[in-house]
Write an enzyme that holds these catalytic residues in place. Structure first.
Site, PDB file in Angstrom:
ATOM      1  N   TYR A  50       0.845  -1.196   0.000  1.00  0.00           N
ATOM      2  CA  TYR A  50       0.000   0.000   0.000  1.00  0.00           C
ATOM      3  C   TYR A  50       0.875   1.238   0.000  1.00  0.00           C
ATOM      4  O   TYR A  50       1.836   1.316   0.772  1.00  0.00           O
ATOM      5  CB  TYR A  50      -0.908   0.026   1.235  1.00  0.00           C
ATOM      6  N   GLU A  52      -0.569   4.780  -0.517  1.00  0.00           N
ATOM      7  CA  GLU A  52      -1.417   5.944  -0.822  1.00  0.00           C
ATOM      8  C   GLU A  52      -0.618   7.226  -0.660  1.00  0.00           C
ATOM      9  O   GLU A  52       0.135   7.387   0.303  1.00  0.00           O
ATOM     10  CB  GLU A  52      -2.643   5.945   0.098  1.00  0.00           C
ATOM     11  N   ASP A 195      -6.768  13.079 -25.300  1.00  0.00           N
ATOM     12  CA  ASP A 195      -6.662  11.688 -24.862  1.00  0.00           C
ATOM     13  C   ASP A 195      -5.988  10.943 -26.012  1.00  0.00           C
ATOM     14  O   ASP A 195      -6.620  10.673 -27.039  1.00  0.00           O
ATOM     15  CB  ASP A 195      -8.075  11.151 -24.598  1.00  0.00           C
ATOM     16  N   THR A 221      -3.542   5.704 -22.221  1.00  0.00           N
ATOM     17  CA  THR A 221      -3.351   4.403 -21.598  1.00  0.00           C
ATOM     18  C   THR A 221      -1.914   4.008 -21.909  1.00  0.00           C
ATOM     19  O   THR A 221      -1.260   4.606 -22.763  1.00  0.00           O
ATOM     20  CB  THR A 221      -4.301   3.340 -22.190  1.00  0.00           C
ATOM     21  N   LYS A 224      -1.944   0.230 -25.097  1.00  0.00           N
ATOM     22  CA  LYS A 224      -2.345   0.112 -26.508  1.00  0.00           C
ATOM     23  C   LYS A 224      -1.090   0.216 -27.375  1.00  0.00           C
ATOM     24  O   LYS A 224      -0.268  -0.699 -27.317  1.00  0.00           O
ATOM     25  CB  LYS A 224      -3.396   1.184 -26.838  1.00  0.00           C
ATOM     26  N   ARG A 230      -1.387  -2.680 -18.519  1.00  0.00           N
ATOM     27  CA  ARG A 230      -2.718  -2.064 -18.596  1.00  0.00           C
ATOM     28  C   ARG A 230      -2.805  -0.951 -17.561  1.00  0.00           C
ATOM     29  O   ARG A 230      -2.663  -1.201 -16.353  1.00  0.00           O
ATOM     30  CB  ARG A 230      -3.767  -3.142 -18.305  1.00  0.00           C
TER      31      ARG A 230
HETATM   32  N1  DSN Z   1     -11.761  -0.111 -25.397  1.00  0.00           N
HETATM   33  C1  DSN Z   1     -10.809   0.765 -26.020  1.00  0.00           C
HETATM   34  C2  DSN Z   1     -10.856   0.660 -27.508  1.00  0.00           C
HETATM   35  O1  DSN Z   1     -11.129  -0.417 -27.976  1.00  0.00           O
HETATM   36  O2  DSN Z   1     -10.601   1.614 -28.215  1.00  0.00           O
HETATM   37  C3  DSN Z   1     -10.945   2.137 -25.571  1.00  0.00           C
HETATM   38  O3  DSN Z   1     -11.042   2.181 -24.195  1.00  0.00           O
END
Ligand code: DSN
Length: 414
Positions: A50, A52, A195, A221, A224, A230
């Site tokens: 933990y 925080e 984003d 994110t 990707k 993740r």
């Molecule tokens: N689920 C993602 C996508 O497929 O683009 C976005 O969060």
């Protein structure tokens, strides 16, 4: 005790998932294969801790090592995006975005984002997401040519007068012009939030326009096109914004940070900062471009006519089958994609008239234009004869053999 001895149910399912990931051609544009060393730290002792708070300012003892780990992740993230401040604690892209809104907006403030059905994301103001429930959301979209018309966005912004404009998309094959978005934001006194979850891996390689210095705040994110664990991240250049972002994430919407994932982000960023990263990002673009060219040569329409990034949207508006039909037929042939709405959509979001196809994951397996050309040919073969399941089964055998020549993992647990 090892997992295989303690819990056979989960162990067996993990191995089935390993086989699925290895034997199918993964072309969902938001997915990738992270590095074994990232998975190693995600399965490490850090999951027990933990912490925080933030490095040097924690609410728990024993944080001396996780402090160093989080600081390394922050420093690498700043270097990667060329920015002054980074928060690496968001558990996901959605939580990163929720954190951004909390830092910049008050409930009821107006936001202007890209329509989900035009390629935007749920968290960009969709009425079913907290971004559309807590804030008054308005939308811009794409024209019938599949592209954002910046003059139209400016007109909408001028009418709506949002406090924040959100740019970035989940299903937009063209480059996003952050400079133009900033001009629009400035013209109405709005914050500009990008984003870049989908395109981040290209951005940091110099293969897509950079959101800085145009945007006040940027989220992404890490799993990707960045190919890390993740999770989510938020970046800014203003100290005042950074302070608000930090409190908006913790204690605003999250508690203890996932230190094992933050360590994974640090390891992923080390890959993103290496010279090889630029080679990967270039190949991601070259591969999808080749796939798109083959589909066009076989008579399929791509939304906007092509791609500038890691994905294409194939439109079936001119066909008598749907995106859902195509998604299922390609699945039977061993190719994993997702159905997607397209500009001028006439079918429901559950059926759709298109598919979204991405190249990041197969490029991570080492595939190049030659393999993407073959895959595109087989995609067209399936779509040309969409009801022919025995043909799909034969193609699946061929593509499984191809996939097995590009081994990515040899075990499910790291
Ligand atoms: N689920 C993602 C996508 O497929 O683009 C976005 O969060």
């Amino acid at each position: 005790m090892e997992l295989k001895d303690f819990d056979k149910d989960i162990y067996e399912l993990l191995n089935k998932e390993l086989a699925r990931q290895c034997d199918h051609l993964e072309m969902i544009a938001s997915e990738n294969f992270t590095y074994p060393e990232v998975m190693e730290v995600m399965g490490s002792v850090l999951t027990n801790k933990y912490a925080e708070g933030y490095p040097g300012k924690r609410y728990y003892g024993g944080c001396e090592f996780v402090d160093e780990i989080e600081q390394i992740a922050i420093d690498r993230c700043k270097e990667l995006f060329g920015c002054a401040f980074a928060n690496v604690q968001p558990n996901s892209g959605s939580q990163a975005n929720q954190g951004v809104y909390g830092a910049f907006l008050n409930p009821g403030d107006k936001i202007l984002g890209m329509d989900l059905s035009h390629g935007g994301h749920l968290t960009h103001g969709s009425k079913v997401s907290s971004s559309g429930k807590n804030y008054e959301s308005f939308f811009y979209g794409v024209e019938l040519d599949g592209r954002i018309n910046y003059e139209r966005v400016a007109d909408i912004a001028n009418i709506v007068k949002p406090k924040m404009i959100v740019c970035g998309a989940s299903a937009y094959p063209r480059e996003i012009d952050f400079k133009k978005f900033r001009e629009i934001a400035d013209s109405v006194g709005a914050y500009l939030f990008a984003d870049v979850a989908h395109i981040a891996g290209l951005v940091v390689a110099g293969e897509h326009a950079h959101p800085f210095p145009h945007c006040h705040v940027v989220s992404s994110t890490t799993h990707k096109t960045l190919r890390g664990p993740r999770g989510g991240i938020i970046m800014t250049n203003e100290e005042e914004f950074a302070k608000k972002i930090n409190s908006s994430i913790f204690p605003g919407i999250q508690g203890g940070p996932l230190m094992h994932v933050i360590a994974g982000k640090a390891v992923g960023f080390k890959h993103n900062l290496s010279p090889e990263w630029k080679v990967y990002a270039k190949q991601v673009k070259a591969n999808i471009k080749r796939l798109g060219e083959v589909l066009v040569s076989r008579g399929y329409n791509l939304v906007s006519g092509g791609t500038d990034n890691h994905l294409v949207l194939v439109s079936f508006l001119d066909r008598d089958f749907s995106g859902k039909d195509a998604d299922m037929a390609l699945g039977r042939a061993g190719i994993t994609v997702n159905k997607n709405t397209v500009p001028g959509e006439k079918r429901s979001p559950f059926i759709t008239s298109g598919i979204r196809v991405g190249s990041a994951a197969l490029t991570a397996r080492g595939m190049k234009e030659e393999q993407f050309e073959l895959i595109a040919t087989r995609i067209a073969d399936v779509l040309d004869d969409i009801g022919n399941e025995s043909k799909q089964a034969k193609i699946k055998d061929e593509l499984t053999a191809l996939a097995r020549n590009f081994i990515i993992y040899n075990k499910a647990v790291f």
